[in-house]
Write a protein that holds these residues in place. Structure first.
Motif, mmCIF file in Angstrom:
data_model
loop_
_atom_site.group_PDB
_atom_site.id
_atom_site.type_symbol
_atom_site.label_atom_id
_atom_site.label_comp_id
_atom_site.label_asym_id
_atom_site.label_seq_id
_atom_site.Cartn_x
_atom_site.Cartn_y
_atom_site.Cartn_z
ATOM 1 N N ALA A 1 1.291 40.997 4.330
ATOM 2 C CA ALA A 1 2.920 41.858 4.653
ATOM 3 C C ALA A 1 4.265 41.034 3.957
ATOM 4 O O ALA A 1 4.358 39.681 3.946
ATOM 5 C CB ALA A 1 3.409 41.024 5.950
ATOM 6 N N ASP A 2 4.131 41.851 2.506
ATOM 7 C CA ASP A 2 5.211 41.779 1.813
ATOM 8 C C ASP A 2 6.838 41.470 2.307
ATOM 9 O O ASP A 2 6.845 43.524 2.693
ATOM 10 C CB ASP A 2 4.719 42.666 0.858
ATOM 11 C CG ASP A 2 6.436 41.708 -0.950
ATOM 12 O OD1 ASP A 2 6.729 41.321 -0.780
ATOM 13 O OD2 ASP A 2 5.185 42.448 -1.919
ATOM 14 N N MET A 3 7.393 40.724 2.629
ATOM 15 C CA MET A 3 8.394 40.637 3.405
ATOM 16 C C MET A 3 9.618 41.427 2.475
ATOM 17 O O MET A 3 9.617 40.745 1.710
ATOM 18 C CB MET A 3 8.846 39.870 4.165
ATOM 19 C CG MET A 3 7.748 39.761 5.111
ATOM 20 S SD MET A 3 7.127 40.752 6.287
ATOM 21 C CE MET A 3 9.163 41.160 7.574
ATOM 22 N N ASP A 4 11.182 42.249 2.789
ATOM 23 C CA ASP A 4 11.996 42.804 2.380
ATOM 24 C C ASP A 4 12.386 43.524 3.212
ATOM 25 O O ASP A 4 13.322 44.498 3.515
ATOM 26 C CB ASP A 4 11.120 44.230 1.485
ATOM 27 C CG ASP A 4 10.534 43.896 -0.106
ATOM 28 O OD1 ASP A 4 10.923 42.603 -0.361
ATOM 29 O OD2 ASP A 4 10.236 44.806 -0.757
ATOM 30 N N VAL A 5 13.304 41.966 3.831
ATOM 31 C CA VAL A 5 14.175 42.245 5.376
ATOM 32 C C VAL A 5 15.579 42.720 4.656
ATOM 33 O O VAL A 5 16.517 41.161 4.285
ATOM 34 C CB VAL A 5 13.985 41.248 6.228
ATOM 35 C CG1 VAL A 5 14.837 41.213 7.266
ATOM 36 C CG2 VAL A 5 12.564 40.806 6.906
ATOM 37 N N PHE B 1 8.845 32.223 14.264
ATOM 38 C CA PHE B 1 9.276 32.373 13.008
ATOM 39 C C PHE B 1 10.295 33.681 12.224
ATOM 40 O O PHE B 1 9.041 34.535 13.006
ATOM 41 C CB PHE B 1 7.576 32.796 12.773
ATOM 42 C CG PHE B 1 6.836 31.184 12.836
ATOM 43 C CD1 PHE B 1 7.215 30.196 12.556
ATOM 44 C CD2 PHE B 1 5.423 31.362 12.934
ATOM 45 C CE1 PHE B 1 6.417 28.547 12.740
ATOM 46 C CE2 PHE B 1 4.724 30.394 13.596
ATOM 47 C CZ PHE B 1 5.868 29.068 13.525
ATOM 48 N N ILE B 2 11.425 33.532 11.949
ATOM 49 C CA ILE B 2 11.932 34.647 11.413
ATOM 50 C C ILE B 2 12.144 34.746 10.090
ATOM 51 O O ILE B 2 12.684 33.467 8.959
ATOM 52 C CB ILE B 2 13.275 34.594 12.045
ATOM 53 C CG1 ILE B 2 13.045 34.211 13.637
ATOM 54 C CG2 ILE B 2 13.929 35.237 12.092
ATOM 55 C CD1 ILE B 2 14.396 33.600 14.528
ATOM 56 N N VAL B 3 12.016 36.159 9.100
ATOM 57 C CA VAL B 3 12.330 36.090 8.202
ATOM 58 C C VAL B 3 13.351 36.872 8.014
ATOM 59 O O VAL B 3 13.516 37.739 8.373
ATOM 60 C CB VAL B 3 10.641 36.694 7.272
ATOM 61 C CG1 VAL B 3 11.622 37.211 5.886
ATOM 62 C CG2 VAL B 3 9.375 36.308 7.166
ATOM 63 N N MET B 4 15.100 35.755 6.668
ATOM 64 C CA MET B 4 15.854 36.254 7.084
ATOM 65 C C MET B 4 16.578 36.348 5.890
ATOM 66 O O MET B 4 16.521 35.615 4.935
ATOM 67 C CB MET B 4 16.704 35.671 8.462
ATOM 68 C CG MET B 4 17.151 34.410 7.783
ATOM 69 S SD MET B 4 17.778 32.886 9.181
ATOM 70 C CE MET B 4 16.833 33.342 11.089
ATOM 71 N N ASN B 5 16.972 37.253 5.624
ATOM 72 C CA ASN B 5 18.120 37.690 4.233
ATOM 73 C C ASN B 5 19.700 36.468 4.436
ATOM 74 O O ASN B 5 20.493 37.381 5.851
ATOM 75 C CB ASN B 5 18.217 39.430 4.449
ATOM 76 C CG ASN B 5 18.990 39.166 2.580
ATOM 77 O OD1 ASN B 5 20.150 38.396 2.287
ATOM 78 N ND2 ASN B 5 18.410 40.113 2.106
ATOM 79 N N THR C 1 24.050 40.245 6.309
ATOM 80 C CA THR C 1 24.561 40.107 8.085
ATOM 81 C C THR C 1 24.565 41.309 8.558
ATOM 82 O O THR C 1 25.260 42.044 8.164
ATOM 83 C CB THR C 1 26.199 39.118 7.850
ATOM 84 O OG1 THR C 1 27.184 39.233 7.552
ATOM 85 C CG2 THR C 1 25.915 37.243 7.671
ATOM 86 N N ASN C 2 25.074 40.783 10.098
ATOM 87 C CA ASN C 2 25.393 42.067 10.907
ATOM 88 C C ASN C 2 26.566 42.049 11.411
ATOM 89 O O ASN C 2 27.498 41.495 10.566
ATOM 90 C CB ASN C 2 24.629 42.427 12.498
ATOM 91 C CG ASN C 2 24.582 41.112 13.074
ATOM 92 O OD1 ASN C 2 25.226 40.415 13.092
ATOM 93 N ND2 ASN C 2 23.772 41.302 13.702
ATOM 94 N N PHE D 1 15.595 40.767 14.270
ATOM 95 C CA PHE D 1 15.854 40.097 14.627
ATOM 96 C C PHE D 1 17.472 39.643 14.611
ATOM 97 O O PHE D 1 17.928 39.530 13.346
ATOM 98 C CB PHE D 1 15.352 38.275 14.664
ATOM 99 C CG PHE D 1 15.675 37.220 15.087
ATOM 100 C CD1 PHE D 1 15.380 37.300 16.894
ATOM 101 C CD2 PHE D 1 16.385 36.498 15.067
ATOM 102 C CE1 PHE D 1 15.521 35.746 17.823
ATOM 103 C CE2 PHE D 1 16.611 35.001 16.043
ATOM 104 C CZ PHE D 1 16.532 35.392 17.088
ATOM 105 N N ASN D 2 18.915 39.975 15.732
ATOM 106 C CA ASN D 2 20.034 40.274 14.512
ATOM 107 C C ASN D 2 19.946 41.472 13.275
ATOM 108 O O ASN D 2 20.190 41.257 13.082
ATOM 109 C CB ASN D 2 20.037 38.972 14.360
ATOM 110 C CG ASN D 2 20.952 38.120 14.956
ATOM 111 O OD1 ASN D 2 20.960 38.340 16.665
ATOM 112 N ND2 ASN D 2 20.609 36.915 15.492
#
Length: 788
Positions: A546-550, A605-609, A613-614, A731-732
């Protein structure tokens, strides 16, 4: 006798884990298989178009034909057509697209750049040399023109090589040798198994082998004997307890630098280099066949029971069955047509805010690219890397058996799906194609896409005056890969809130062990499940990328701990101070590492930027968590497997978070099985302590289970008992639940005289007229043939 069923297993049989010997008049590595199939009713729109070209799409038949012509015009390759090639000549193994670098693809997708050049990956079976190899090249740019060239493909293999040794290049000779060996011991097989086993009967005796690489350049193979069942495919349930150890030394040099194959004379591959080193029967080792024969004729010799075939291996029962079986079961219908949109040419899908591209590869099947939700990027690439099964047991076969299933070319084994059974009758069915040898292999109806409504709502709440409940609909992209004895059903599932689930279910015949009645090790590796059959414990571990681009390409992995703590709060009475409670602890993952699912789900486990922000100022992210399988996905029980070597080190932990690199596009190579001690891709080299805070992250995660088959696995393992999944959940990521705008349901305002329903989303206003094929598709044309 060697089974002639499923002749397309010939190439795949040359694996480091297992060799299934079949006698076939076709070439030793590939038999072209065309499964041209009937097309179910098409529900996709014809005018829906992808916003951009699918830059990941496999080669068209025309592109592949041009590459084939280009290769044969290059006399340095010394190619022989696959249909004519022997195990002493060079031939094309496969041709497929070489995936573009991510930066080039993104520049095209989000900017005004042109599409990246297309290149082909070409695998050549080089056997016209003393040291047989399989060599990878890249050919491009495409379409073929004056500037097109052939270069060594090595940037994507961290071994620094573009080739692997091929220890079974002379497979045809080995097959003939093994058949001769079986015929020469017919007195032994008949004495042990009875006259009912006729080695000249295609339904009689078959043989398979488990290869082990003992050290560099040295390998052995344990051959096992089983009854064959060409039509039912049940030979893995019919081992006979007789095993032969075969040995040969190899002499592959590690100093070869293969950039381009030049003309060379083929060296003789002499089958006399192979010999039987030992025999094993009923827990006793014998040095020679003569020793075994003498023991058979010695008073007191104990024969093991014969494992006979019968109705117990049949997967269906056409008898009357339970009384209510005569009534057809409930089914889903789609009366008003599809709510998703598919550009079949570009393999682009849009549904309820989701959009993504699909691609297929010969070894790993369907992958998804550029997954977005409501216009925001989520995952750049999501797809299978490798599927591993590792066994344990107290016989020479099960004791070291392992499968690396991409070496079977799982994409090529995506066969026709059965409408109304594998997928709803209303699903959209898509075809796939692969380029083996000089031909294009077409598997029609091998992918299905459908929307489904779950048997539980996505949301509900009741109060004294109101009830609200929403239907839970989701989109599924499904394919099935039949890898000999197992059918793997793969799902990519999309939910209305932006959740993405990857799920695999397995069914088929277990690879069972022979039951000897050895009370010393009773139930240590499995359980008795038939007269002379035991189950065999094994691990399934399937690795995905999974190449994450969040919300962009710069992401951080955070371990969000749910931890106990003792605190004093000013409002608490002194009699209960301090208070035992819990709180959240944030642990940014700053270096590349492997992670395991925590005890009691104690961490998220959270991948976040960190830079996005929201509305409430919280960092936007996606949580990675075990999904709706039978338990948390597993990693390999065996550490430092002697059978696997370095070929599957990704299986040692549940998931990995790494920095994305163009030079690390895959966690494994389908050719790792041929050189497990020095594989083309050594995953351990991926984890090199690099900083990964706010970087382009890749998460490699494993699905799977510890499978201990029992009597309920006979004749087939059931899908609901062998499923595993991982979810990617917002997640948010949003300001609030986005499914409110896409779910359909009802709000009931409760009044003294009854409820007043208020519907959100359209409802059915009248009945529908269904054709019989909407309820039970016409399957009489299933598997019908047509041209390539």
């Amino acid at each position: 006798m060697f089974s002639t069923a499923k002749k397309h297993w010939v190439l795949i049989s040359a694996s480091a884990a297992f060799v299934f010997l079949v006698i076939t008049p076709t070439l030793p590595f590939i038999q072209q298989v065309n499964t041209s199939l009937a097309s179910p009713k098409d529900h996709a729109e014809t005018n829906f178009r992808a916003p951009k070209l699918n830059v990941w799409a496999d080669l068209t038949a025309t592109e592949a034909e041009e590459v084939v012509k280009f290769l044969f015009e290059n006399t340095n390759l010394n190619l022989t057509p696959s249909s004519l090639a022997t195990s002493h000549e060079n031939q094309i193994l496969l041709i497929e697209v070489l995936q573009p670098n991510k930066s080039d693809a993104l520049n095209y997708l989000v900017g005004s750049y042109t599409a990246p050049d297309r290149w082909a990956r070409v695998a050549i079976v080089q056997s016209a040399t003393e040291e047989a190899l399989i060599v990878n090249y890249k050919v491009g740019p495409l379409p073929v023109k004056k500037a097109t060239e052939i270069l060594a493909l090595d940037f994507c293999y961290n071994s620094g090589r573009n080739y692997v040794p091929n220890p079974l290049a002379h497979q045809a000779e080995l097959q003939v040798w093994a058949l001769s060996m079986i015929m020469n011991i017919s007195d032994i097989t008949q004495a042990l198994l009875g006259n009912e086993v006729d080695i000249f009967d295609p339904n009689g005796l078959t043989a398979g082998g488990r290869i082990s690489f003992m050290e560099k350049h040295i390998m052995i193979m344990w051959m096992y004997f089983a009854l064959s069942n060409p039509t039912g495919g049940t030979s893995t349930l019919l081992p006979q307890g007789l095993y032969a150890k075969i040995g040969r030394t190899t002499s592959f040099s590690r100093t070869i630098s293969v950039k381009l194959i030049f003309l060379a004379d083929a060296s003789t591959r002499n089958s006399s280099n192979w010999k039987v080193l030992q025999w094993y029967y009923n827990n006793v080792l014998y040095d020679t066949a003569d020793d075994l024969w003498k023991a058979i004729n010695t008073p007191g010799f104990k024969k093991a029971p014969v494992n006979s075939d019968g109705r117990w291996t049949e997967t269906v029962d056409f008898s009357h069955g339970h009384g209510d079986r005569s009534k057809p079961p409930p089914i889903m219908v789609q009366p008003t047509g599809a709510r998703y949109h598919v550009d079949e040419e570009e393999k682009y899908v849009s549904w309820m805010g989701f959009e993504f591209y699909m691609r297929t590869s010969s070894d790993a099947g369907v992958a998804l690219h550029d997954i977005k939700f409501n216009g925001d990027s989520v995952i750049y690439e999501l797809g299978l890397q490798e599927a591993l099964a590792h066994y344990a047991g107290d016989d020479p076969m099960q004791g070291g058996l392992e499968f690396m299933d991409t070496s079977f070319y799982m994409g090529r084994l995506m066969f026709e799906l059965v409408p109304g059974y594998d997928c709803p009758a209303y699903a959209t069915f898509l075809s796939t194609s692969y380029h083996f040898g000089e031909n294009t292999v077409v598997n029609n109806n091998s992918i299905c896409i459908f929307e489904h409504t779950a048997d539980y709502p996505i949301q509900r709440h009741s109060s004294n005056t109101r009830v609200s409940v929403s239907r839970n609909t989701y989109l599924v992209v499904r394919f099935v890969s039949t890898v000999w004895n197992y059918d793997y059903t793969f799902d990519y599932i999309f939910y209305l809130d932006g959740t993405i689930e990857v799920k695999v279910r397995a069914s088929g015949f277990i690879f069972a062990a022979f039951w000897t009645g050895n009370e010393v090790n009773e139930d240590e590796y499995g359980f008795r499940i038939h007269d002379a059959l035991a189950s065999s414990m094994h691990d399934h571990v399937l690795n995905f990328k999974a190449d994450m681009d969040v919300a962009g390409t710069e992401n951080t992995m955070v371990r969000l701990g749910v931890e106990s703590i003792t605190m004093e709060y000013p409002w608490d009475d002194d009699r209960i101070k301090p208070r035992n409670t819990m709180h959240l602890v944030h642990y940014p993952v700053e270096k590349e590492t492997g992670l395991n699912w925590t005890r009691n789900s104690g961490e998220m486990f959270i991948v976040m930027n960190q830079n996005k922000t929201n509305e409430w100022g919280e960092k936007r992210g996606y949580r990675i968590q075990p999904g709706s399988g039978i338990g948390s996905p597993t990693h390999l029980t065996i550490l430092n497997s002697t059978a696997l070597g370095k070929s599957a080190l990704w299986a040692s932990q549940d998931l990995w978070v790494l920095k994305r690199k163009d030079t690390e596009p895959r966690s494994a190579s389908s050719l790792n099985f041929l050189d497990p001690l020095d594989p083309l891709v050594d995953f351990s080299k991926f984890v090199d302590d690099e900083d990964i805070v706010q970087d382009d992250l890749v998460v490699y995660f494993n699905l799977g289970m510890h499978h201990v088959p029992h009597s309920g696995d006979i004749p087939n393992t059931l899908m609901h008992t062998s499923s595993s999944s991982v979810m990617f959940t917002p997640f948010n990521f949003h300001d609030r639940d986005p499914s409110r705008l896409t779910s359909q349901g009802v709000q009931l305002d409760i009044k003294p005289k009854g409820a007043k329903p208020r519907y959100f989303g359209e409802t059915y206003q009248k009945g529908v007229n269904l054709e019989k094929t909407d309820l039970e598709p016409d399957l009489t044309q299933f598997g019908g043939s047509s041209g390539n």
